[in-house]
Enzyme design. Structure first.
Site, PDB file in Angstrom:
ATOM      1  N   GLU A   1      -2.819   9.167   1.275  1.00  0.00           N
ATOM      2  CA  GLU A   1      -1.563   9.490   0.706  1.00  0.00           C
ATOM      3  C   GLU A   1      -1.120   8.467  -0.393  1.00  0.00           C
ATOM      4  O   GLU A   1      -0.581   7.443   0.211  1.00  0.00           O
ATOM      5  CB  GLU A   1      -0.551   9.742   1.602  1.00  0.00           C
ATOM      6  CG  GLU A   1      -0.742  10.838   2.760  1.00  0.00           C
ATOM      7  CD  GLU A   1      -0.451  12.315   2.075  1.00  0.00           C
ATOM      8  OE1 GLU A   1       0.555  12.265   1.227  1.00  0.00           O
ATOM      9  OE2 GLU A   1      -1.000  13.394   2.488  1.00  0.00           O
TER      10      GLU A   1
ATOM     11  N   CYS B   1       7.653   7.655  -2.947  1.00  0.00           N
ATOM     12  CA  CYS B   1       6.419   7.958  -3.481  1.00  0.00           C
ATOM     13  C   CYS B   1       6.481   8.963  -4.709  1.00  0.00           C
ATOM     14  O   CYS B   1       5.780   9.117  -5.577  1.00  0.00           O
ATOM     15  CB  CYS B   1       5.331   8.071  -2.399  1.00  0.00           C
ATOM     16  SG  CYS B   1       5.723   9.371  -1.393  1.00  0.00           S
TER      17      CYS B   1
HETATM   18  P1  NAD Z   1       0.483  -1.017   0.168  1.00  0.00           P
HETATM   19  O1  NAD Z   1      -0.840  -0.256  -0.335  1.00  0.00           O
HETATM   20  O2  NAD Z   1       0.548  -2.231  -0.545  1.00  0.00           O
HETATM   21  O3  NAD Z   1       0.499  -1.284   1.617  1.00  0.00           O
HETATM   22  C1  NAD Z   1       0.232   0.033   2.552  1.00  0.00           C
HETATM   23  C2  NAD Z   1      -0.334  -0.658   3.770  1.00  0.00           C
HETATM   24  O4  NAD Z   1      -1.749  -1.230   3.758  1.00  0.00           O
HETATM   25  C3  NAD Z   1       0.551  -1.518   4.710  1.00  0.00           C
HETATM   26  O5  NAD Z   1       0.468  -1.546   5.932  1.00  0.00           O
HETATM   27  C4  NAD Z   1      -0.237  -3.038   4.435  1.00  0.00           C
HETATM   28  O6  NAD Z   1      -0.161  -3.715   5.416  1.00  0.00           O
HETATM   29  C5  NAD Z   1      -1.738  -2.408   4.075  1.00  0.00           C
HETATM   30  N1  NAD Z   1      -2.658  -3.314   3.258  1.00  0.00           N
HETATM   31  C6  NAD Z   1      -1.804  -3.941   2.154  1.00  0.00           C
HETATM   32  N2  NAD Z   1      -3.278  -4.431   1.324  1.00  0.00           N
HETATM   33  C7  NAD Z   1      -4.233  -4.202   2.104  1.00  0.00           C
HETATM   34  C8  NAD Z   1      -5.549  -4.612   1.924  1.00  0.00           C
HETATM   35  N3  NAD Z   1      -5.923  -5.426   1.011  1.00  0.00           N
HETATM   36  N4  NAD Z   1      -6.544  -4.215   2.733  1.00  0.00           N
HETATM   37  C9  NAD Z   1      -6.114  -3.341   3.966  1.00  0.00           C
HETATM   38  N5  NAD Z   1      -4.710  -3.090   4.010  1.00  0.00           N
HETATM   39  C10 NAD Z   1      -3.950  -3.562   3.404  1.00  0.00           C
HETATM   40  O7  NAD Z   1       1.634  -0.154  -0.294  1.00  0.00           O
HETATM   41  P2  NAD Z   1       3.184  -0.387  -0.097  1.00  0.00           P
HETATM   42  O8  NAD Z   1       3.442  -1.244  -1.148  1.00  0.00           O
HETATM   43  O9  NAD Z   1       3.270  -0.570   1.285  1.00  0.00           O
HETATM   44  O10 NAD Z   1       3.804   1.227  -0.406  1.00  0.00           O
HETATM   45  C11 NAD Z   1       4.057   1.472  -1.635  1.00  0.00           C
HETATM   46  C12 NAD Z   1       2.964   2.321  -2.346  1.00  0.00           C
HETATM   47  O11 NAD Z   1       2.470   3.444  -1.438  1.00  0.00           O
HETATM   48  C13 NAD Z   1       3.414   3.297  -3.441  1.00  0.00           C
HETATM   49  O12 NAD Z   1       2.238   3.192  -4.552  1.00  0.00           O
HETATM   50  C14 NAD Z   1       3.727   4.482  -3.222  1.00  0.00           C
HETATM   51  O13 NAD Z   1       3.712   5.397  -4.236  1.00  0.00           O
HETATM   52  C15 NAD Z   1       2.913   4.554  -1.920  1.00  0.00           C
HETATM   53  N6  NAD Z   1       3.507   5.845  -1.193  1.00  0.00           N
HETATM   54  C16 NAD Z   1       2.849   6.908  -0.977  1.00  0.00           C
HETATM   55  C17 NAD Z   1       3.223   7.832  -0.201  1.00  0.00           C
HETATM   56  C18 NAD Z   1       2.639   9.249  -0.254  1.00  0.00           C
HETATM   57  O14 NAD Z   1       3.001   9.979   1.027  1.00  0.00           O
HETATM   58  N7  NAD Z   1       1.839   9.745  -0.828  1.00  0.00           N
HETATM   59  C19 NAD Z   1       4.406   7.592   0.610  1.00  0.00           C
HETATM   60  C20 NAD Z   1       4.862   6.315   0.563  1.00  0.00           C
HETATM   61  C21 NAD Z   1       4.430   5.611  -0.282  1.00  0.00           C
END
Ligand code: NAD
Length: 456
Positions: free
Chosen positions: A210, A244
């Site tokens: 997602e 998002c």
């Molecule tokens: P992110 O990708 O930075 O982090 C998400 C999760 O991944 C966190 O739990 C984090 O600890 C983990 N993570 C971060 N870097 C990692 C790595 N290198 N390796 C493994 N795991 C890692 O995202 P965010 O900043 O928490 O959220 C914002 C993003 O999420 C935006 O792009 C938004 O559009 C998207 N989003 C999508 C939805 C959806 O339902 N489609 C919903 C909410 C947010």
């Protein structure tokens, strides 16, 4: 064995006992989750206030309420979803009966982001439980108060071998991804989505991703401008734009742009007041890093509204940037904040081409009274999902699976979709032993002729 090898082994042993597959066990677990949320509503509200300055109204509407609805819907339908179902048999399988047996994948990993730190962790968890999985949940480190409440509540209510919350950041997430899971459900950014999919590929683990991206919002010249303004103001500035599926940018027909922007300003004042710094109710930006990134967009285009911020409170007021072009900095990445760039258009086909030439959006919104324009957009642009004459609201329906396409994600959940993503559908043919049709065997006389007639 990796850092989490012991935990996975514990969960695997428990899964193999078969308890989580029992319908009564799943129902009990969902009910426990439901009562856990209800009785700890206040703790969750406090945590979300600390992490993001979310108001109680927003927290209930967009975090707690939506999850309780999901669980209620799931409880109502689960016994039907979980049952093996009979499907038709073909002529070639005469005499047999065909079935689909839904079965849980096994051990699922759920990784969630910070923007709706409760909803986006617990909604997938509920789906995984409903489908009969064991779960390891890794919430975001950027909302530590909510993560801590989740970890505490889950560990008090559920045995570790069934559901475990593992707190931590990138390192912990990476260590988890080194283990072999049966399913991975990830919500977050496109760049981390790629890392997750790479890790999953090593074990051929199926994934739901997602993700995000830039979701366009088109206001055509025949739109109901007042209502469009109100619905866009709400969808964009709820949670300070950290949604998002928030409209990322506006594409407004040049003929109505001036009038529309006036309506939008009025709507923002009505919903969020003229001075959000006085009310103290506006959601804050999650971290200093994100705050600085957003501030750097403020000099793009021409400021139409807002632009004030308070660094000590990590708060930025609703801001509209007019006269924006595709090559402006604010148009190069997902904004994820209370800044709304506006572009005018004269030709809808040209705007469609611009959108088509970029990654497929997670959401798209169109405001227009014309059926023809609506169908044109729906036919010509590929995107995850969206609304006609509204924003964001499509994700509140359990009958509309929610997810992206292309760079905005893989798979969709909510409602039955949440059960389906964590379920493998096992196809089973139950053959009769009363007779044995000879067609498939090479020994049948005129077999080829017969087979050709049946299979054509
Ligand atoms: P992110 O990708 O930075 O982090 C998400 C999760 O991944 C966190 O739990 C984090 O600890 C983990 N993570 C971060 N870097 C990692 C790595 N290198 N390796 C493994 N795991 C890692 O995202 P965010 O900043 O928490 O959220 C914002 C993003 O999420 C935006 O792009 C938004 O559009 C998207 N989003 C999508 C939805 C959806 O339902 N489609 C919903 C909410 C947010």
């Amino acid at each position: 064995m990796g850092k989490f090898g012991d935990l996975l082994e514990k969960q695997r042993n428990f899964f193999l006992q078969g308890k989580t597959k029992e319908l009564s066990y799943r129902i009990e677990a969902l009910k426990s989750l439901q009562s856990l949320i209800r009785t700890n509503e206040q703790d969750l509200m406090i945590a979300l206030k600390k992490d993001l300055n979310k108001s109680e109204f927003d927290t209930y509407l967009t975090e707690i309420g939506i999850v309780l609805e999901e669980i209620k819907f799931t409880l109502k339908h689960l016994s039907v979803w979980a049952k093996p179902r009979r499907v038709r048999s073909s002529l070639a399988t005469l005499g047999s009966k065909s079935y689909i047996y839904p079965e849980p994948y096994g051990i699922s990993l759920v990784i969630s982001p910070w923007n709706y730190p409760f909803q986006l962790a617990i909604a997938p968890l509920a789906g995984a439980i409903a489908a009969g999985n064991c779960v390891i949940l890794k919430p975001s480190e950027l909302t530590p108060n909510t993560s801590a409440v989740l970890a505490k509540l889950i560990s008090e209510k559920f045995p570790q071998e069934f559901i475990t919350v593992v707190e931590g950041g990138v390192e912990v997430s990476t260590a988890l991804l080194n283990e072999k899971f049966d399913y991975i459900f990830f919500t977050g950014s496109v760049s981390v989505g790629k890392i997750v999919m790479q890790a999953a590929a090593k074990n051929l683990t199926p994934v739901t991703l997602e993700l995000g991206g830039k979701s366009p919002c088109i206001v055509h010249e025949d739109a109901n401008l007042k209502l469009a303004a109100k619905r866009i103001a709400w969808g964009k500035f709820t949670n300070a734009g950290q949604t998002c599926v928030a409209p990322d940018y506006l594409y407004v027909h040049s003929r109505v742009k001036k009038e529309f922007l006036h309506e939008l300003k009025e709507a923002i004042y009505e919903l969020y007041s003229e001075n959000i710094f006085d009310t103290g109710l506006f959601t804050k930006i999650v971290s200093e890093k994100h705050f600085k990134r957003l501030i750097s967009f403020l000099n793009n285009g021409e400021r139409y509204l807002g632009g004030k911020f308070d660094e000590t409170k990590l708060t930025i007021e609703p801001t509209i940037l007019d006269k924006i072009h595709w090559d402006d900095e604010v148009m190069q990445e997902e904004i994820f904040g209370p800044i709304l760039p506006v572009m005018g258009y004269e030709s809808l086909p040209q705007s469609i081409r611009e959108i088509q030439s970029r990654p497929k959006p997670l959401a798209l919104y169109l405001f227009s009274e014309s059926d023809m324009i609506q169908e044109k957009i729906l036919n010509e642009i590929s995107f995850g999902g969206g609304c006609i004459n509204d924003t964001v609201y499509h994700l509140s329906s359990p009958y509309l699976p929610f997810g992206g396409v292309g760079e905005s994600g893989i798979g969709a959940y909510h409602g039955k979709g949440s059960f389906d993503v964590f379920t493998h559908e096992k196809s089973i043919l139950k053959q009769t032993t009363r007779f044995d049709l000879p067609f498939r065997y090479p020994t049948m006389k005129n077999g080829l002729k017969f087979i050709k007639r049946i299979l054509n």
